[in-house]
Motif scaffolding. Structure first.
Motif, PDB file in Angstrom:
ATOM      1  N   UNK B 137       0.831  -1.213   0.000  1.00 16.97           N
ATOM      2  CA  UNK B 137       0.000   0.000   0.000  1.00 16.97           C
ATOM      3  C   UNK B 137       0.865   1.263   0.000  1.00 16.97           C
ATOM      4  N   UNK B 146      -3.119   7.308  -5.485  1.00 20.55           N
ATOM      5  CA  UNK B 146      -3.635   7.910  -4.259  1.00 20.55           C
ATOM      6  C   UNK B 146      -4.998   7.358  -3.856  1.00 20.55           C
ATOM      7  N   UNK B 147      -5.616   6.555  -4.715  1.00 23.59           N
ATOM      8  CA  UNK B 147      -6.912   6.002  -4.339  1.00 23.59           C
ATOM      9  C   UNK B 147      -6.803   4.526  -3.971  1.00 23.59           C
ATOM     10  N   UNK B 148      -5.579   4.125  -3.631  1.00 27.06           N
ATOM     11  CA  UNK B 148      -5.356   2.746  -3.202  1.00 27.06           C
ATOM     12  C   UNK B 148      -5.911   2.531  -1.799  1.00 27.06           C
ATOM     13  N   UNK B 149      -6.071   1.270  -1.431  1.00 26.38           N
ATOM     14  CA  UNK B 149      -6.564   0.981  -0.090  1.00 26.38           C
ATOM     15  C   UNK B 149      -6.445  -0.501   0.212  1.00 26.38           C
ATOM     16  N   UNK B 150      -6.446  -0.792   1.494  1.00 27.74           N
ATOM     17  CA  UNK B 150      -6.397  -2.199   1.913  1.00 27.74           C
ATOM     18  C   UNK B 150      -7.817  -2.611   2.268  1.00 27.74           C
ATOM     19  N   UNK B 151      -8.269  -3.717   1.700  1.00 31.45           N
ATOM     20  CA  UNK B 151      -9.608  -4.205   2.000  1.00 31.45           C
ATOM     21  C   UNK B 151      -9.545  -5.301   3.040  1.00 31.45           C
ATOM     22  N   UNK B 152     -10.565  -6.141   3.081  1.00 35.63           N
ATOM     23  CA  UNK B 152     -10.557  -7.224   4.054  1.00 35.63           C
ATOM     24  C   UNK B 152      -9.592  -8.321   3.609  1.00 35.63           C
ATOM     25  N   UNK B 159      -5.088   1.858  -7.073  1.00 32.27           N
ATOM     26  CA  UNK B 159      -5.908   2.681  -7.974  1.00 32.27           C
ATOM     27  C   UNK B 159      -5.347   4.094  -8.077  1.00 32.27           C
ATOM     28  N   UNK B 163      -8.735   9.722 -15.270  1.00 29.79           N
ATOM     29  CA  UNK B 163     -10.013   9.218 -15.774  1.00 29.79           C
ATOM     30  C   UNK B 163     -10.685  10.172 -16.751  1.00 29.79           C
ATOM     31  N   UNK B 164     -11.651   9.631 -17.461  1.00 28.94           N
ATOM     32  CA  UNK B 164     -12.594  10.414 -18.246  1.00 28.94           C
ATOM     33  C   UNK B 164     -13.933   9.719 -18.091  1.00 28.94           C
ATOM     34  N   UNK B 199       0.272   8.667 -19.666  1.00 28.09           N
ATOM     35  CA  UNK B 199       0.462   8.927 -18.236  1.00 28.09           C
ATOM     36  C   UNK B 199       0.252   7.636 -17.431  1.00 28.09           C
TER      37      UNK B 199
END
Lengths: 273, 273
Positions: B137, B146-152, B159, B163-164, B199
């Protein structure tokens, strides 16, 4: 004596409680969004959680900065328009001095793009421990906030994927805002944004109810625990017009009744013509 | 004897190794994106990580389903166009039977919208434990995901926010694709997508290098650990044209030299005219 989490929470609450027109935070708006206040109060009523940042969802029109990399916020990028409220959304484009053109830059690197964005609710919540972070994460995921995640130090980010990200123009050489979509198209994506807001607030409400049901109501209320943080800070929210859960419920009920009444009147009027 | 994580990893690798035209996965494309293969191999070479899903980034044009809720993927929603590769992107709109119109539905609820999307790299990685998940992470966040995260269960989602998300039309009553933006606008957002891909792949490369430097090279190589998973599965990736890290490096070096050579030739030619 406060433990380390309670001390941090207290410091954050102190900051939040003085936030207002005279003490702006780092967001473009500078103050906490009204739509977030109920859920912020709910989360902060639990001794093992504290909100660290929030956005209730917004429409923004952003002029990108001078480009070294894509969607740069530094280098003189700036917001042309921002609203967190559907009330300010209608006809927003009539307040901006757009020049409608049929010319396109050949690449988004060459010029500074203007982007229309809808961004959904995002909440950052610092939790006391892994178990609390896991619980909040699960509740959020089950409410459809599928892009949520736990970061370092038990910080939970609650995110969903309701969005719009539309290039609508660029900055002309003469510093005018050139818009290469029609006013009708802007009107259309504004209408789509009304729908997105509706969906967004529905999800915010679901999240509120789920946190209340599966976390707050199943936990020991913080009042019963040893006095970890200063209750008077919560009162100071209220004195600034922040709602308690009960106050919010009462207001929602009142608003619902009013809307129902208005709808009935409109229907009666329609039938009588 | 394999531990529980190694058993799960083995099962996932078995699945990946047989993925191909004859054994499609659940994604719209059905197979693993070529651009992800190097980083998948890199991550899976570590005994404490295994990739569970991936998308290297894509452009898609999506017809929304019959609406109960926004951006519904069920209810007959379908992809009109998808590509993970810039090679297939140019003039994509000429292959679709669009009817260019100047009419807009009054709300996105009324009709089935057509959305043009750029979605960036997303990687899901199952880790053996919290410590491994935290490490991955942190590396991802430091690379700007910057939109990364740890789930269960120590599942890390990597992430970014490139985007578009552009409404371009709707399904007509006669089942035709009505497009309310001009072909020139489609061309423009296609050009923007080329920049977004650029990018995106730059960030993928950064992520690869950071994982290699801060995780793989600082860990005991899996070959030295007790035989937790079947090495022959890795060989079966290679037999399907999957690159090892060394092969990839050699290819990148070769491609770099070739580009340098081409640039020199172009420069020489320009100078001689």
């Amino acid at each position: 004596m406060q433990d380390s989490f309670a001390q941090k929470k207290q410091a954050i609450l102190n900051d939040i409680s003085t936030n207002g027109p005279d003490n702006l935070d780092a967001s473009p708006k500078g103050t906490i969004d009204e739509h977030c206040i109920a859920i912020i109060n709910l989360i902060n009523s639990h001794r093992d959680m504290v909100t660290t940042s929030s956005c209730s969802g917004r429409v923004s029109v952003y002029l990108e900065g001078i480009q070294n990399k894509l969607v740069s916020k530094g280098n003189e990028g700036r917001w042309i328009f921002v609203t967190h409220d559907t009330m300010n959304l209608e006809d927003w484009y009539k307040t901006i001095d757009f020049q409608y053109v049929q010319e396109y830059p050949s690449s988004s690197y060459e010029t500074r793009s203007i982007l229309y964005k809808f961004e959904a609710l995002i909440l950052h919540v610092k939790c006391r421990n892994q178990s609390m972070a896991n619980k909040l994460y699960s509740v959020a995921m089950n409410c459809g906030f599928r892009e949520s995640g736990i970061g370092s130090n038990y910080n939970v980010a609650i995110r969903t994927s309701i969005k719009l990200d539309v290039p609508i123009g660029y900055l002309g050489d003469d510093n005018t805002y050139r818009c290469f979509v029609t006013e009708n198209y802007l009107k259309y994506i504004t209408n789509v944004s009304f729908d997105r807001f509706k969906e967004n607030f529905k999800k915010l409400e679901q999240l509120y109810q789920a946190i209340e049901k599966y976390i707050i109501n199943l936990s020991e209320p913080s009042k019963d625990s040893n006095d970890d943080f200063d209750e008077s800070k919560c009162k100071s929210f209220k004195s600034k017009g922040w709602e308690s859960i009960e106050e919010r419920r009462a207001r929602m009920r009142e608003e619902g009744l009013r809307k129902k009444e208005e709808l009935k009147k409109a229907k009666d009027a329609a039938e009588s013509t």
